[in-house]
Design a protein around this motif. Structure first.
Motif, PDB file in Angstrom:
ATOM      1  N   ARG A   1      -4.061  -4.228  13.854  1.00  0.00           N
ATOM      2  CA  ARG A   1      -3.754  -4.149  12.424  1.00  0.00           C
ATOM      3  C   ARG A   1      -2.276  -3.860  12.163  1.00  0.00           C
ATOM      4  N   SER A   2      -1.552  -3.425  13.187  1.00  0.00           N
ATOM      5  CA  SER A   2      -0.142  -3.074  13.042  1.00  0.00           C
ATOM      6  C   SER A   2       0.736  -4.302  13.256  1.00  0.00           C
ATOM      7  N   ARG A   3       1.529  -4.638  12.251  1.00  0.00           N
ATOM      8  CA  ARG A   3       2.462  -5.773  12.388  1.00  0.00           C
ATOM      9  C   ARG A   3       3.425  -5.564  13.547  1.00  0.00           C
ATOM     10  N   GLU A   4       3.860  -4.316  13.740  1.00  0.00           N
ATOM     11  CA  GLU A   4       4.840  -4.017  14.786  1.00  0.00           C
ATOM     12  C   GLU A   4       4.242  -4.094  16.193  1.00  0.00           C
ATOM     13  N   LEU A   5       2.950  -3.828  16.323  1.00  0.00           N
ATOM     14  CA  LEU A   5       2.352  -3.716  17.651  1.00  0.00           C
ATOM     15  C   LEU A   5       1.508  -4.900  18.077  1.00  0.00           C
ATOM     16  N   LYS A   6       0.952  -5.644  17.134  1.00  0.00           N
ATOM     17  CA  LYS A   6      -0.041  -6.649  17.514  1.00  0.00           C
ATOM     18  C   LYS A   6       0.489  -7.713  18.478  1.00  0.00           C
ATOM     19  N   SER A   7       1.773  -8.017  18.424  1.00  0.00           N
ATOM     20  CA  SER A   7       2.310  -9.012  19.363  1.00  0.00           C
ATOM     21  C   SER A   7       2.404  -8.465  20.792  1.00  0.00           C
ATOM     22  N   HIS A   8       2.255  -7.150  20.956  1.00  0.00           N
ATOM     23  CA  HIS A   8       2.326  -6.521  22.280  1.00  0.00           C
ATOM     24  C   HIS A   8       0.948  -6.258  22.889  1.00  0.00           C
ATOM     25  N   VAL A   9      -0.106  -6.528  22.130  1.00  0.00           N
ATOM     26  CA  VAL A   9      -1.472  -6.282  22.606  1.00  0.00           C
ATOM     27  C   VAL A   9      -1.976  -7.550  23.289  1.00  0.00           C
ATOM     28  N   PRO A  10      -2.384  -7.445  24.555  1.00  0.00           N
ATOM     29  CA  PRO A  10      -2.874  -8.642  25.240  1.00  0.00           C
ATOM     30  C   PRO A  10      -4.184  -9.132  24.613  1.00  0.00           C
ATOM     31  N   GLU A  11      -4.483 -10.402  24.807  1.00  0.00           N
ATOM     32  CA  GLU A  11      -5.743 -10.933  24.296  1.00  0.00           C
ATOM     33  C   GLU A  11      -6.887 -10.084  24.830  1.00  0.00           C
ATOM     34  N   THR A  12      -7.730  -9.640  23.930  1.00  0.00           N
ATOM     35  CA  THR A  12      -8.819  -8.729  24.279  1.00  0.00           C
ATOM     36  C   THR A  12     -10.077  -9.190  23.574  1.00  0.00           C
ATOM     37  N   ARG A  13     -11.184  -9.165  24.292  1.00  0.00           N
ATOM     38  CA  ARG A  13     -12.480  -9.545  23.721  1.00  0.00           C
ATOM     39  C   ARG A  13     -13.526  -8.529  24.134  1.00  0.00           C
ATOM     40  N   PRO A  14     -14.525  -8.297  23.276  1.00  0.00           N
ATOM     41  CA  PRO A  14     -15.655  -7.455  23.710  1.00  0.00           C
ATOM     42  C   PRO A  14     -16.339  -8.151  24.893  1.00  0.00           C
ATOM     43  N   PHE A  15     -16.844  -7.361  25.826  1.00  0.00           N
ATOM     44  CA  PHE A  15     -17.409  -7.943  27.037  1.00  0.00           C
ATOM     45  C   PHE A  15     -18.744  -8.634  26.785  1.00  0.00           C
ATOM     46  N   SER A  16     -18.860  -9.795  27.365  1.00  0.00           N
ATOM     47  CA  SER A  16     -20.119 -10.519  27.523  1.00  0.00           C
ATOM     48  C   SER A  16     -19.878 -11.494  28.670  1.00  0.00           C
ATOM     49  N   ARG A  17     -20.934 -12.017  29.222  1.00  0.00           N
ATOM     50  CA  ARG A  17     -20.743 -12.976  30.315  1.00  0.00           C
ATOM     51  C   ARG A  17     -19.955 -14.196  29.838  1.00  0.00           C
ATOM     52  N   SER A  18     -20.251 -14.652  28.613  1.00  0.00           N
ATOM     53  CA  SER A  18     -19.558 -15.838  28.111  1.00  0.00           C
ATOM     54  C   SER A  18     -18.082 -15.549  27.834  1.00  0.00           C
ATOM     55  N   SER A  19     -17.756 -14.340  27.324  1.00  0.00           N
ATOM     56  CA  SER A  19     -16.337 -14.034  27.084  1.00  0.00           C
ATOM     57  C   SER A  19     -15.594 -13.865  28.410  1.00  0.00           C
ATOM     58  N   LEU A  20     -16.258 -13.305  29.417  1.00  0.00           N
ATOM     59  CA  LEU A  20     -15.633 -13.185  30.741  1.00  0.00           C
ATOM     60  C   LEU A  20     -15.359 -14.573  31.315  1.00  0.00           C
ATOM     61  N   ARG A  21     -16.334 -15.480  31.217  1.00  0.00           N
ATOM     62  CA  ARG A  21     -16.140 -16.844  31.700  1.00  0.00           C
ATOM     63  C   ARG A  21     -14.985 -17.526  30.986  1.00  0.00           C
ATOM     64  N   ALA A  22     -14.944 -17.369  29.653  1.00  0.00           N
ATOM     65  CA  ALA A  22     -13.879 -17.999  28.864  1.00  0.00           C
ATOM     66  C   ALA A  22     -12.504 -17.453  29.245  1.00  0.00           C
ATOM     67  N   MET A  23     -12.412 -16.137  29.431  1.00  0.00           N
ATOM     68  CA  MET A  23     -11.132 -15.534  29.794  1.00  0.00           C
ATOM     69  C   MET A  23     -10.704 -15.972  31.197  1.00  0.00           C
ATOM     70  N   LEU A  24     -11.656 -16.075  32.131  1.00  0.00           N
ATOM     71  CA  LEU A  24     -11.313 -16.500  33.489  1.00  0.00           C
ATOM     72  C   LEU A  24     -10.967 -17.987  33.536  1.00  0.00           C
ATOM     73  N   ASN A  25     -11.474 -18.759  32.606  1.00  0.00           N
ATOM     74  CA  ASN A  25     -11.056 -20.166  32.515  1.00  0.00           C
ATOM     75  C   ASN A  25      -9.629 -20.268  31.990  1.00  0.00           C
ATOM     76  N   LYS A  26      -9.237 -19.303  31.169  1.00  0.00           N
ATOM     77  CA  LYS A  26      -7.902 -19.315  30.564  1.00  0.00           C
ATOM     78  C   LYS A  26      -6.862 -18.618  31.448  1.00  0.00           C
ATOM     79  N   TYR A  27      -7.265 -17.528  32.098  1.00  0.00           N
ATOM     80  CA  TYR A  27      -6.365 -16.715  32.926  1.00  0.00           C
ATOM     81  C   TYR A  27      -6.942 -16.627  34.335  1.00  0.00           C
TER      82      TYR A  27
END
Length: 69
Positions: A22-48
């Motif tokens: 929510r912070s304009r100053e900080l949001k560009s420094h926060v790495p992409e983050t998702r709540p855990f699920s098997r599908s989000s883990l798969r998607a993140m590992l496909n990307k990174y």
């Protein structure tokens, strides 16, 4: 930074991330983050090649997709 952000009372890593985003100053420094699920883990590992999984209250675990052939 224009103001203080209270994170101490928040136990959940996801709740803390949402506050930081929510912070304009900080949001560009926060790495992409998702709540855990098997599908989000798969998607993140496909990307990174490697990601960290951080269960609330537990140490972070490094996960990687392994070698790609």
């Amino acid at each position: 930074m224009s103001g203080k952000i209270a994170l101490r009372g928040l136990k959940s890593k996801w709740a803390k991330t949402k506050v930081l985003l929510r912070s304009r100053e900080l949001k560009s420094h926060v790495p992409e983050t998702r709540p855990f699920s098997r599908s989000s883990l798969r998607a993140m590992l496909n990307k990174y090649e490697m990601v960290y999984v951080k269960p609330d209250g537990d140490p972070a675990v490094k996960a990687s997709s392994g070698p790609k052939f």
